[in-house]
Enzyme design. Sequence first.
Site, mmCIF file in Angstrom:
data_model
loop_
_atom_site.group_PDB
_atom_site.id
_atom_site.type_symbol
_atom_site.label_atom_id
_atom_site.label_comp_id
_atom_site.label_asym_id
_atom_site.label_seq_id
_atom_site.Cartn_x
_atom_site.Cartn_y
_atom_site.Cartn_z
ATOM 1 N N HIS A 468 95.850 50.823 15.797
ATOM 2 C CA HIS A 468 95.219 49.586 16.247
ATOM 3 C C HIS A 468 94.977 49.582 17.743
ATOM 4 C CE1 HIS A 468 96.177 47.151 12.432
ATOM 5 N NE2 HIS A 468 94.941 47.562 12.449
ATOM 6 N N GLU A 705 62.015 40.359 1.778
ATOM 7 C CA GLU A 705 62.898 41.448 1.340
ATOM 8 C C GLU A 705 62.450 42.032 0.013
ATOM 9 O OE1 GLU A 705 67.331 40.402 2.575
ATOM 10 O OE2 GLU A 705 66.309 38.687 1.704
ATOM 11 N N ASP A 729 66.651 45.516 2.480
ATOM 12 C CA ASP A 729 66.354 45.266 1.068
ATOM 13 C C ASP A 729 64.913 45.607 0.733
ATOM 14 O OD1 ASP A 729 68.676 44.455 -0.369
ATOM 15 O OD2 ASP A 729 68.779 42.733 0.965
ATOM 16 N N CYS A 776 64.532 41.480 11.057
ATOM 17 C CA CYS A 776 65.980 41.391 11.291
ATOM 18 C C CYS A 776 66.740 42.478 10.532
ATOM 19 C CB CYS A 776 66.518 40.012 10.923
ATOM 20 S SG CYS A 776 66.352 39.644 9.171
HETATM 21 C C1 PEP Z 1 67.882 43.050 5.070
HETATM 22 O O1 PEP Z 1 67.886 43.127 3.829
HETATM 23 O O2 PEP Z 1 67.215 43.796 5.804
HETATM 24 C C2 PEP Z 1 68.702 42.014 5.724
HETATM 25 C C3 PEP Z 1 68.582 41.767 7.010
HETATM 26 O O3 PEP Z 1 69.624 41.378 4.964
HETATM 27 P P1 PEP Z 1 71.039 42.034 4.549
HETATM 28 O O4 PEP Z 1 71.134 43.385 5.209
HETATM 29 O O5 PEP Z 1 72.084 41.084 4.985
HETATM 30 O O6 PEP Z 1 70.898 42.127 3.059
HETATM 31 MG MG MG Z 2 68.883 41.613 2.648
#
Ligand code: PEP
Ligand code: MG
Length: 850
Positions: A468, A705, A729, A776
């Site tokens: 740790h 997604e 996704d 994202c």
């Molecule tokens: C994604 O699918 O790119 C996303 C940002 O969501 P997660 O990775 O949380 O599924």
């Molecule tokens: Mg996702």
Amino acid sequence: MLLKLIAPLDGWCAALDEVPDGVFAGRMLGDGLAIDPTSGIVLAPCDGEIITLPDSGHAVTLRSPQGIDVLIHIGIDTVQLEGRGFSVKVKPGDRVESGAELIRFDLDTVARGAKSLVTPVVVTSEGVTLQNRHAAGLVKAGDLLFEVLGMPSMSQRPTDTSDTGNEAAGTGTKAVAGELERVLVISLRQGLHARPAALLARRAKGLEAQVTLAAHGRTADARSIVAIMALGVRRGDEVTLRAHGNEAAQAVAEMIAGIEEAQRMESAHAPAPAPEMRRVRSAPRDGELPGTCAAPGFAVGRATRIERREIETAEQGSGVGHEQDELNRARSNVRIRLERVRRSGDAARQDIIAAHLEFLDDPTLNEAAQQHLAAGKSAGYAWRHATRASIAALEALDDSRLRERADDLLDVEAHLLLALAGEARPMHLPLPESAVLLADDLLPSELTALDRRRLAAIALSGGGPTSHVAILAAAMEIPMLIAVGPALRDIPDGRMLIVDADKGTLHIAPSAEMLAKANSLVEQRAAQSAALRLAATRECRSLDGARIEVFANLGRVTDAVAAVANGAEGCGLLRTEFLFIDRETAPSEDEQAESYQSIANALAGRPLILRMMDVGGDKPLRYMPLPQEENPALGLRGVRTALLHSDLMRSQLRAALRIRPAGVMRLLIPMVTDVSEILAVRRAIDEIKGELKLEGRIALGAMIETPAAALTAAALLREVDFLSIGSNDLTQYTLAMDRGHAQLARRTDALHPAVLQLIAAAANAAKAAGKLVAVCGGVAADSTAVPILLGLGVSELSVVPAVIPALKRQIGGLRIDDCRELAKRCLLLSSAAEVRDLVEQTIANLGEAS
Ligand code: PEP
Ligand code: MG
């Protein structure tokens, strides 16, 4: 001997293989049949005595006069309903006749709160066989379910003859609890290390049964992390699980479920985030000592040692009662103090303190301490000797990961002994300027008590790279060498040293010239990273002045502060499902509101894009059981799950709408496939706004997604204010490759032209609608992808906080026109590899031209 069992419920009869739970389907608790109930009345399947019936009322075990035990488990994962929807009609010790009513349950309530209603009816006694089974199909309560042939073997006979006060008629025995035994082979990569041990101990603590695990000739109380770790179980070892007491059958099921949970977590997470390590050392030169890198970096400083105060403890106590009170008081003081540190610490520190709190309450440690107290020893002596016995057990194991946990036990010991002396562990230990701390070992709380600004580096003669303290050093960005060896002790205090953790060397006699060079290197590196961070605090623009927002993806409250320090202009994705991932029960609206508000506060007015809980698929949550699915990635997840659990969704929306100042929060909907999902969420928001008497429009975004969402983005944009592309996704659903599949990992590339075309479709729709499109997913942090994304029209990138400074610098050097040209060409290519080659070539050409 033949025993006929009648169906305890109306419903649909099926083989145990149909039960969506490996414990029952694998017949780990015994053979039987399952019934998918159509009524909520459970009858006794034969004459007998109620052996177990937990308060939760979700399961009952009945023993026939012949000594055959039958378990009826209503639904799967129903223990967590804590009795909601169940009403029991009998109690343990009652004798009942075949067909007597045992339990009633509300089908609707249980169906909504459980993973499945399918009810296994299982003979848990061994040495018997089943025959004449009811065929698959409709069954009525009272119909013959199956016959049991033979005598139960002795190992399954009751072993506990403790008197429960209820004479059992017919058998002449007392109401007793049984003992169950199962042998399991552990397939966890790292065996029963700290995390699985913690998962098992947590489950065992809530049961009315004594549960032990035995392996390698040792036996552990399943409630004790220390004891489980000390078994030294590795992958492939056999472990004998014994459960004894009222809830023995449930206990076995819980332990197996705990191991399965550990397995799921192991496959869901990458191997432990060991700091960058270089086990291969460069050959030491004169004046150098070799070490192992536990936290990267380069530093110059003076050899410094801190004094570790040996805490004396008297052996003899002043009376058992007094010492017991003292120990209780000290434990509770340490608990309060650690809780306080945990609340204020960063993510790495929080995890470590959580482990320390578990040790403080560990039953094996506490029982060992009790024995010393009973023998007249003092509280300090009792705790120290209990701790040292556990450490000796861990150190005897041929497993470096477990041996490293000894430091944590010593840390807790030091806290407790000081608390007994009426003192607290110092929060600050003095250090000279530019200290290179030398020690044999270092405890986590000693490191956190040091003044970070004066600490240049750490070198330990011992230590482990996954301890740790090493994880903390990496999080605090302190270069750290471990395993330097005993020669470290010969270095005089005050000697100037050069620590090159990256190369794994400690220069113990550097010349003036070497020191001058090293100092200028340190300065150069510090200036580079300061410049990068400073630049990152500015608004991000491309070379030709286009405004590109760079946001942070967050999953913990404490990450928000680091994100802002790194230059985040907002949070582009708050993965709310991660905030409460370790919970057994759903967070209340107030708890959620408090967490969201702390993040909003840390962002200090910057936008907070809060994603509604994205549960299901690769993100299961313990408090939101979902049915077993053939293909979870294509099943209940994202907004589909939220709409199904509308109570949880509404409580989250209410908490989100309470975030202040109004307007900073934008709501993001995960896993959208069509506009009806957006309209359903919008309706819920409007109702809640009415309830909370809120005015103003809540900005709503859809995650892209699924290919469906990308291709119908224009329709979605009529109902939302922005789009955010979840490339993780989107890639898995476009390429039909599981995002967590190790063998496909290299091919699951978001730069595949098919994925880029879907991103382009969504971006074009957003442009036509005059609305923003963000990315994202992980591709936003991929420097090869960045020019393509900007060229496709993306104007917000949201990434892990650590990447922000470098990403902003990269964007500052790009021209959007060049990016557009590059993106156009990429869309025409036929593989991700071709896309990557083209980007690299283009960057190289641009470099040559400039
Ligand atoms: C994604 O699918 O790119 C996303 C940002 O969501 P997660 O990775 O949380 O599924
Ligand atoms: Mg996702």
